[in-house]
Design a protein around this motif. Sequence first.
Motif, PDB file in Angstrom:
ATOM      1  N   ILE A  27       0.620  -1.138   0.026  1.00 40.10           N
ATOM      2  CA  ILE A  27       0.052   0.123  -0.052  1.00 40.10           C
ATOM      3  C   ILE A  27       0.931   1.186   0.063  1.00 40.10           C
TER       4      ILE A  27
ATOM      5  N   GLU B 266      -5.830   2.956   2.743  1.00 40.00           N
ATOM      6  CA  GLU B 266      -5.294   4.026   2.560  1.00 40.00           C
ATOM      7  C   GLU B 266      -4.647   4.206   3.983  1.00 40.00           C
TER       8      GLU B 266
ATOM      9  N   ARG C  23       0.875   7.856   1.982  1.00 40.81           N
ATOM     10  CA  ARG C  23       0.521   9.291   1.609  1.00 40.81           C
ATOM     11  C   ARG C  23       0.772  10.226   2.683  1.00 40.81           C
TER      12      ARG C  23
ATOM     13  N   ASP D 223      -8.135  -4.763  -3.433  1.00 40.16           N
ATOM     14  CA  ASP D 223      -6.762  -4.340  -3.959  1.00 40.16           C
ATOM     15  C   ASP D 223      -6.254  -3.257  -2.973  1.00 40.16           C
ATOM     16  N   GLU D 224      -5.290  -2.660  -3.400  1.00 39.28           N
ATOM     17  CA  GLU D 224      -4.683  -1.611  -2.844  1.00 39.28           C
ATOM     18  C   GLU D 224      -5.605  -0.227  -2.671  1.00 39.28           C
ATOM     19  N   ASP D 225      -6.479   0.051  -3.891  1.00 39.63           N
ATOM     20  CA  ASP D 225      -7.607   1.016  -3.499  1.00 39.63           C
ATOM     21  C   ASP D 225      -8.396   0.807  -2.356  1.00 39.63           C
TER      22      ASP D 225
END
Length: 315
Positions: A232, A272, A235, A267-269
């Motif tokens: 992941i 966060e 951010r 999936d990675e989406d």
Amino acid sequence: MAIIKLSVTERRRLSAFFTCLVLAFAAWIITVLSNPKPYVVKEVLEFRNTPQKRAFRPLQSDTVNVTINGTGWDMLFSKMNSAYKAITIDLHTLESKSYVVLSSQKDQINSKRESDQQIIAFNPDTLYFDFSNRKEKRVPVHLISAVRYQRQFFQSGPVTLNPAYVIINGPASVIDKITSWNTDTLKLDSIDESVVTRINMQPVKEGNLSLYPKNIQASIPVDEFTEKVLEIPVRVLNGRNIGEVKIFPQKVKVTFTTSLSRYAEVDEDFFEATADLDLWKKNGYKTLPVVFSKIPDYCHIIKIEPRNIDFIVKE
């Protein structure tokens, strides 16, 4: 010390005397307990035919002392049984009065009791009530659960309650304080499949409240879970106006469990991961902890590698 020696005949006579004495005492006890004897017990009040247009609050305890015309045996057994019995009181007269006289309903109450449990008096004999404006309110249902699953099986989505709200009716001063209503505890063990069941709502404790409906349907989705690993991207938060920020590594490896039915789509989406530079600016952190701000309800994180990341700030 002198010892009295009795002959065989004297011992027999003495034994016969005590035997007769015990039998006479037992016969006297049985006779006394068999005679009619009023006695007092405490019984719980239950209300029916409550007023629909007037909210009320009892001004006395929900139990009364009743005098019963029974026998000594009945009194003895009532003392041994600590559980209170219930008396159903009709409140239809509260539509026009603020009190109920129990003795006026004595025949109606006794018609539902056994012949040896007839009530002859109440204390207190009159029940008084306080009245206020009645209000209706819709509140959400709160499920109380104690669910255990078989190995590798877990809840795979939100619980659905039908209906999700109940209607409560009662005095405005009481209703305004209620924000939700609990169910009874839903107890399930060794679950390995989705469950649809009915569960009762917790009963009202005040006689001047009403609840509808009394039970609801609860649906709990259950699925088998397995592990999955994803990388992941992290951010950076609060990195404006401080120059260029580089982090190492730029991605973290997360190990989590997810339901088999959704394994392929996750999936990675769906995740966060963030690192907050305010921890460096305000607290002087040398490395930044990775925090997951978005995780699907049906995923449970097991491990994050690494837990902290390095960073460089070029002003």
